[in-house]
Scaffold this motif. Structure first.
Motif, PDB file in Angstrom:
ATOM      1  N   LEU A 177       0.827  -1.212   0.000  1.00 47.92           N
ATOM      2  CA  LEU A 177       0.000   0.000   0.000  1.00 47.92           C
ATOM      3  C   LEU A 177       0.856   1.254   0.000  1.00 47.92           C
ATOM      4  CD1 LEU A 177      -2.763   1.351   0.188  1.00 47.92           C
ATOM      5  CD2 LEU A 177      -2.642   1.084   2.680  1.00 47.92           C
ATOM      6  N   VAL A 178       1.871   1.292   0.843  1.00 48.98           N
ATOM      7  CA  VAL A 178       2.759   2.460   0.888  1.00 48.98           C
ATOM      8  C   VAL A 178       3.495   2.627  -0.438  1.00 48.98           C
ATOM      9  CG1 VAL A 178       4.792   3.454   2.009  1.00 48.98           C
ATOM     10  CG2 VAL A 178       3.033   2.349   3.389  1.00 48.98           C
ATOM     11  N   LEU A 179       3.959   1.516  -1.010  1.00 47.60           N
ATOM     12  CA  LEU A 179       4.650   1.606  -2.293  1.00 47.60           C
ATOM     13  C   LEU A 179       3.723   2.155  -3.374  1.00 47.60           C
ATOM     14  CD1 LEU A 179       7.157   1.026  -3.991  1.00 47.60           C
ATOM     15  CD2 LEU A 179       6.304  -1.300  -4.335  1.00 47.60           C
ATOM     16  N   GLY A 180       2.491   1.691  -3.398  1.00 44.83           N
ATOM     17  CA  GLY A 180       1.533   2.217  -4.373  1.00 44.83           C
ATOM     18  C   GLY A 180       1.258   3.692  -4.178  1.00 44.83           C
ATOM     19  N   ILE A 192       3.311   5.863  -2.888  1.00 45.54           N
ATOM     20  CA  ILE A 192       4.510   6.586  -3.326  1.00 45.54           C
ATOM     21  C   ILE A 192       4.498   6.776  -4.838  1.00 45.54           C
ATOM     22  CG2 ILE A 192       7.026   6.458  -3.528  1.00 45.54           C
ATOM     23  CD1 ILE A 192       7.088   5.023  -0.838  1.00 45.54           C
ATOM     24  N   VAL A 193       4.220   5.710  -5.570  1.00 48.12           N
ATOM     25  CA  VAL A 193       4.242   5.780  -7.037  1.00 48.12           C
ATOM     26  C   VAL A 193       3.186   6.743  -7.554  1.00 48.12           C
ATOM     27  CG1 VAL A 193       3.902   4.460  -9.158  1.00 48.12           C
ATOM     28  CG2 VAL A 193       5.213   3.458  -7.275  1.00 48.12           C
ATOM     29  N   VAL A 194       1.962   6.607  -7.068  1.00 49.09           N
ATOM     30  CA  VAL A 194       0.876   7.476  -7.532  1.00 49.09           C
ATOM     31  C   VAL A 194       1.139   8.925  -7.153  1.00 49.09           C
ATOM     32  CG1 VAL A 194      -1.590   7.972  -7.338  1.00 49.09           C
ATOM     33  CG2 VAL A 194      -0.802   5.602  -7.474  1.00 49.09           C
ATOM     34  N   SER A 195       1.607   9.140  -5.929  1.00 49.28           N
ATOM     35  CA  SER A 195       1.864  10.502  -5.474  1.00 49.28           C
ATOM     36  C   SER A 195       2.960  11.174  -6.290  1.00 49.28           C
ATOM     37  CB  SER A 195       2.246  10.486  -3.994  1.00 49.28           C
ATOM     38  OG  SER A 195       2.514  11.790  -3.525  1.00 49.28           O
ATOM     39  N   LEU A 196       4.042  10.449  -6.543  1.00 53.56           N
ATOM     40  CA  LEU A 196       5.133  11.026  -7.325  1.00 53.56           C
ATOM     41  C   LEU A 196       4.685  11.363  -8.742  1.00 53.56           C
ATOM     42  CD1 LEU A 196       8.250   8.898  -6.267  1.00 53.56           C
ATOM     43  CD2 LEU A 196       7.870  11.331  -5.845  1.00 53.56           C
ATOM     44  N   LEU A 197       4.051  10.409  -9.412  1.00 51.84           N
ATOM     45  CA  LEU A 197       3.654  10.629 -10.803  1.00 51.84           C
ATOM     46  C   LEU A 197       2.633  11.756 -10.922  1.00 51.84           C
ATOM     47  CD1 LEU A 197       3.343   6.950 -12.121  1.00 51.84           C
ATOM     48  CD2 LEU A 197       5.184   8.587 -12.537  1.00 51.84           C
ATOM     49  N   SER A 198       1.597  11.732 -10.098  1.00 50.04           N
ATOM     50  CA  SER A 198       0.535  12.734 -10.217  1.00 50.04           C
ATOM     51  C   SER A 198       1.017  14.129  -9.855  1.00 50.04           C
ATOM     52  CB  SER A 198      -0.656  12.339  -9.346  1.00 50.04           C
ATOM     53  OG  SER A 198      -0.263  12.201  -7.988  1.00 50.04           O
ATOM     54  N   PHE A 216      -1.205  28.444  -4.576  1.00 44.88           N
ATOM     55  CA  PHE A 216      -1.543  27.520  -3.493  1.00 44.88           C
ATOM     56  C   PHE A 216      -1.372  26.076  -3.943  1.00 44.88           C
ATOM     57  CE2 PHE A 216      -4.485  31.192  -2.492  1.00 44.88           C
ATOM     58  CZ  PHE A 216      -3.683  31.688  -1.475  1.00 44.88           C
ATOM     59  N   ILE A 217      -1.770  25.779  -5.172  1.00 46.78           N
ATOM     60  CA  ILE A 217      -1.608  24.420  -5.695  1.00 46.78           C
ATOM     61  C   ILE A 217      -0.128  24.070  -5.841  1.00 46.78           C
ATOM     62  CG2 ILE A 217      -2.010  22.955  -7.716  1.00 46.78           C
ATOM     63  CD1 ILE A 217      -4.684  24.345  -8.082  1.00 46.78           C
ATOM     64  N   LEU A 218       0.677  25.039  -6.250  1.00 48.19           N
ATOM     65  CA  LEU A 218       2.122  24.801  -6.359  1.00 48.19           C
ATOM     66  C   LEU A 218       2.719  24.480  -4.996  1.00 48.19           C
ATOM     67  CD1 LEU A 218       4.735  24.855  -8.043  1.00 48.19           C
ATOM     68  CD2 LEU A 218       4.894  27.299  -7.558  1.00 48.19           C
ATOM     69  N   ASN A 219       2.332  25.223  -3.964  1.00 48.76           N
ATOM     70  CA  ASN A 219       2.838  24.966  -2.619  1.00 48.76           C
ATOM     71  C   ASN A 219       2.388  23.594  -2.117  1.00 48.76           C
ATOM     72  OD1 ASN A 219       4.165  26.182  -0.123  1.00 48.76           O
ATOM     73  ND2 ASN A 219       2.170  25.619   0.703  1.00 48.76           N
ATOM     74  N   LEU A 220       1.116  23.247  -2.386  1.00 44.39           N
ATOM     75  CA  LEU A 220       0.607  21.937  -1.995  1.00 44.39           C
ATOM     76  C   LEU A 220       1.343  20.826  -2.733  1.00 44.39           C
ATOM     77  CD1 LEU A 220      -1.534  20.406  -0.363  1.00 44.39           C
ATOM     78  CD2 LEU A 220      -3.096  20.697  -2.285  1.00 44.39           C
ATOM     79  N   THR A 221       1.620  21.028  -4.002  1.00 46.64           N
ATOM     80  CA  THR A 221       2.356  20.035  -4.786  1.00 46.64           C
ATOM     81  C   THR A 221       3.778  19.865  -4.269  1.00 46.64           C
ATOM     82  OG1 THR A 221       1.050  20.617  -6.746  1.00 46.64           O
ATOM     83  CG2 THR A 221       3.109  19.430  -7.115  1.00 46.64           C
ATOM     84  N   PHE A 222       4.417  20.971  -3.902  1.00 43.10           N
ATOM     85  CA  PHE A 222       5.774  20.905  -3.338  1.00 43.10           C
ATOM     86  C   PHE A 222       5.784  20.079  -2.053  1.00 43.10           C
ATOM     87  CE2 PHE A 222       8.511  22.779  -0.043  1.00 43.10           C
ATOM     88  CZ  PHE A 222       9.762  22.493  -0.566  1.00 43.10           C
ATOM     89  N   CYS A 223       4.816  20.320  -1.168  1.00 41.45           N
ATOM     90  CA  CYS A 223       4.747  19.557   0.076  1.00 41.45           C
ATOM     91  C   CYS A 223       4.525  18.078  -0.195  1.00 41.45           C
ATOM     92  CB  CYS A 223       3.632  20.111   0.964  1.00 41.45           C
ATOM     93  SG  CYS A 223       3.916  21.783   1.586  1.00 41.45           S
ATOM     94  N   ASN A 224       3.632  17.761  -1.122  1.00 44.44           N
ATOM     95  CA  ASN A 224       3.340  16.365  -1.422  1.00 44.44           C
ATOM     96  C   ASN A 224       4.539  15.646  -2.031  1.00 44.44           C
ATOM     97  OD1 ASN A 224       0.714  16.679  -0.490  1.00 44.44           O
ATOM     98  ND2 ASN A 224      -0.113  17.131  -2.512  1.00 44.44           N
ATOM     99  N   LEU A 225       5.249  16.336  -2.916  1.00 42.73           N
ATOM    100  CA  LEU A 225       6.428  15.712  -3.531  1.00 42.73           C
ATOM    101  C   LEU A 225       7.524  15.455  -2.500  1.00 42.73           C
ATOM    102  CD1 LEU A 225       6.814  17.587  -6.953  1.00 42.73           C
ATOM    103  CD2 LEU A 225       6.401  15.155  -6.599  1.00 42.73           C
ATOM    104  N   LEU A 226       7.779  16.440  -1.645  1.00 41.30           N
ATOM    105  CA  LEU A 226       8.824  16.266  -0.635  1.00 41.30           C
ATOM    106  C   LEU A 226       8.451  15.177   0.358  1.00 41.30           C
ATOM    107  CD1 LEU A 226      11.568  17.360   0.064  1.00 41.30           C
ATOM    108  CD2 LEU A 226      10.490  19.113   1.489  1.00 41.30           C
ATOM    109  N   LEU A 227       7.160  15.082   0.687  1.00 47.56           N
ATOM    110  CA  LEU A 227       6.704  14.021   1.578  1.00 47.56           C
ATOM    111  C   LEU A 227       6.877  12.648   0.917  1.00 47.56           C
ATOM    112  CD1 LEU A 227       5.220  13.807   4.404  1.00 47.56           C
ATOM    113  CD2 LEU A 227       3.120  13.555   3.092  1.00 47.56           C
ATOM    114  N   SER A 228       6.689  12.600  -0.408  1.00 51.97           N
ATOM    115  CA  SER A 228       6.779  11.332  -1.131  1.00 51.97           C
ATOM    116  C   SER A 228       8.204  10.821  -1.251  1.00 51.97           C
ATOM    117  CB  SER A 228       6.169  11.491  -2.530  1.00 51.97           C
ATOM    118  OG  SER A 228       4.824  11.918  -2.459  1.00 51.97           O
TER     119      SER A 228
END
Length: 367
Positions: free
Chosen positions: A16-19, A21-27, A49-61
């Motif tokens: 589940l975590v691997l999936g 990670i993959v979906v989060s990185l690609l999207s 705001f979307i750019l900032n949210l995307t940055f947080c999600n990518l770094l978390l991934s």
């Protein structure tokens, strides 16, 4: 969660975590590419705001999720203490920052719907930068305090580097107060803002739909000879319009509640319950929190027309289809032939007005 052999629950959690990670990185990478490629998206205030949210999600991934996956596979401490402290700092900072970014996006949509005529004077890029500055300061304060007080480390309940305390004497009460304040001023605050703003947006949207419905019904009454099937199609479209508005608002609020509520409740219960909590539930709640990073690109970006159109253009370029170029070539050829025919007709009749070719398309892009 311990032992040299992974049990089925650990294997399922790892997959589940691997999936995620993959979906989060690609999207999120696709959202970032669309933002950089399309100048229209960059000019819009919500894009910040979307750019900032995307940055947080990518770094978390790329930071927290891989260490959680490693912790699940090895059933032990992932990396050294310093690495885990840095990742724990990022966990608090990025989660808090992403939540506040969602609140800022909801406020922006509320202003756009409730005050459409004065939106551009009320929400400018400078205001968006100030709001993002607050989200960063807010997030840095909590994450810095937690790191300086050594309240971050590897937590076996969540198999990740996150907020954690050894419950030492004199520090236990402070950690409880800090954790409650953190979730109250991030999760609870964001949830209240989301509910207030989006429910107001839904109310205004339904009001506009009702006005359109009244006008449509009056028109249908006047058109006494209209076919029953056409009348039914109009009524069905009205119903679909109301359902779309409700579905969008439910998605914004629902994904936030489903992804973050189990994790936050587990955190609070952990503080006040002396008994142990199932580690499988702890990992599942953490996975749900991670899944928000994978769902955000679809909830806020990729399902919108501008992003879908940009993705289509980029996909055509990557696949070397170039439909735009070929269509442009055909258009130029047809225009040249039309101009030649127009010139010949003007010479023959001497009454052809100038500029009688096909008018240019001034249809604006759909928002």
């Amino acid at each position: 969660m311990s032992g040299s052999t992974m049990n089925p629950a650990d294997i399922a959690a790892s997959v589940l975590v691997l999936g995620i990670i993959v979906v989060s990185l690609l999207s999120n990478v696709v959202v970032l590419i669309c933002f950089l490629y399309n100048p229209e998206i960059r000019r819009q205030v919500p894009g910040l705001f979307i750019l900032n949210l995307t940055f947080c999600n990518l770094l978390l991934s790329v930071s927290n999720m891989p260490l959680t996956l490693f912790g699940l596979i090895t059933a032990g401490h992932p990396g050294g203490g310093t690495v885990c402290q840095i990742v724990g700092f990022l966990d608090t900072f990025l989660t808090t920052n992403s939540m506040l970014s969602m609140a800022a996006l909801s406020i922006d949509r509320w202003v756009a719907v409730v005050f459409p005529l004065s939106y551009h004077s009320r929400i400018r890029h400078r205001d968006a930068v100030i709001a993002l500055g607050y989200t960063w300061i807010h997030s840095l304060c909590f994450s810095t305090v937690a790191t300086c007080r050594s309240w971050v480390g590897f937590h076996h309940l969540y198999a990740s580097c996150t907020l954690w305390s050894v419950r030492a004497k004199g520090a236990d009460t402070q950690f409880v107060v800090f954790t409650v304040a953190l979730h109250s001023l991030t999760f609870l605050l964001t949830l209240i803002v989301l509910c207030l703003t989006y429910l107001k947006v839904l109310k205004v949207a339904r009001f506009h739909c009702k006005r359109i419905d009244v006008i449509t019904m009056q028109t249908l009454v006047l058109l006494v000879d209209i076919h029953p099937s056409v009348r039914q199609k109009c009524l069905d479209e009205q119903k679909r319009r109301r359902q779309r508005a409700t579905k969008k608002i439910s998605t914004f609020i629902g994904t936030f509640v489903v992804c973050f509520t189990p994790y936050v409740i587990t955190r609070i219960v952990e503080l006040f319950t002396p008994g142990p909590i199932s580690p499988h539930w702890g990992v599942l709640s953490k996975c749900l929190a991670y899944s928000k990073a994978a769902s955000d690109p679809f909830v806020y970006s990729l399902l919108r027309h501008q992003y879908k159109k940009t993705c289509s253009v980029l996909a055509n370029k990557v696949l070397k289809r170039s439909p735009l170029n070929s269509s442009s070539l055909r258009t130029e050829t047809n225009t040249a032939r039309s101009n030649n025919n127009t010139t010949a007709a003007a010479t023959a009749n001497s009454i052809q007005p100038p500029g009688d070719g096909q008018p240019p398309s001034d249809k604006p892009l759909e928002p």
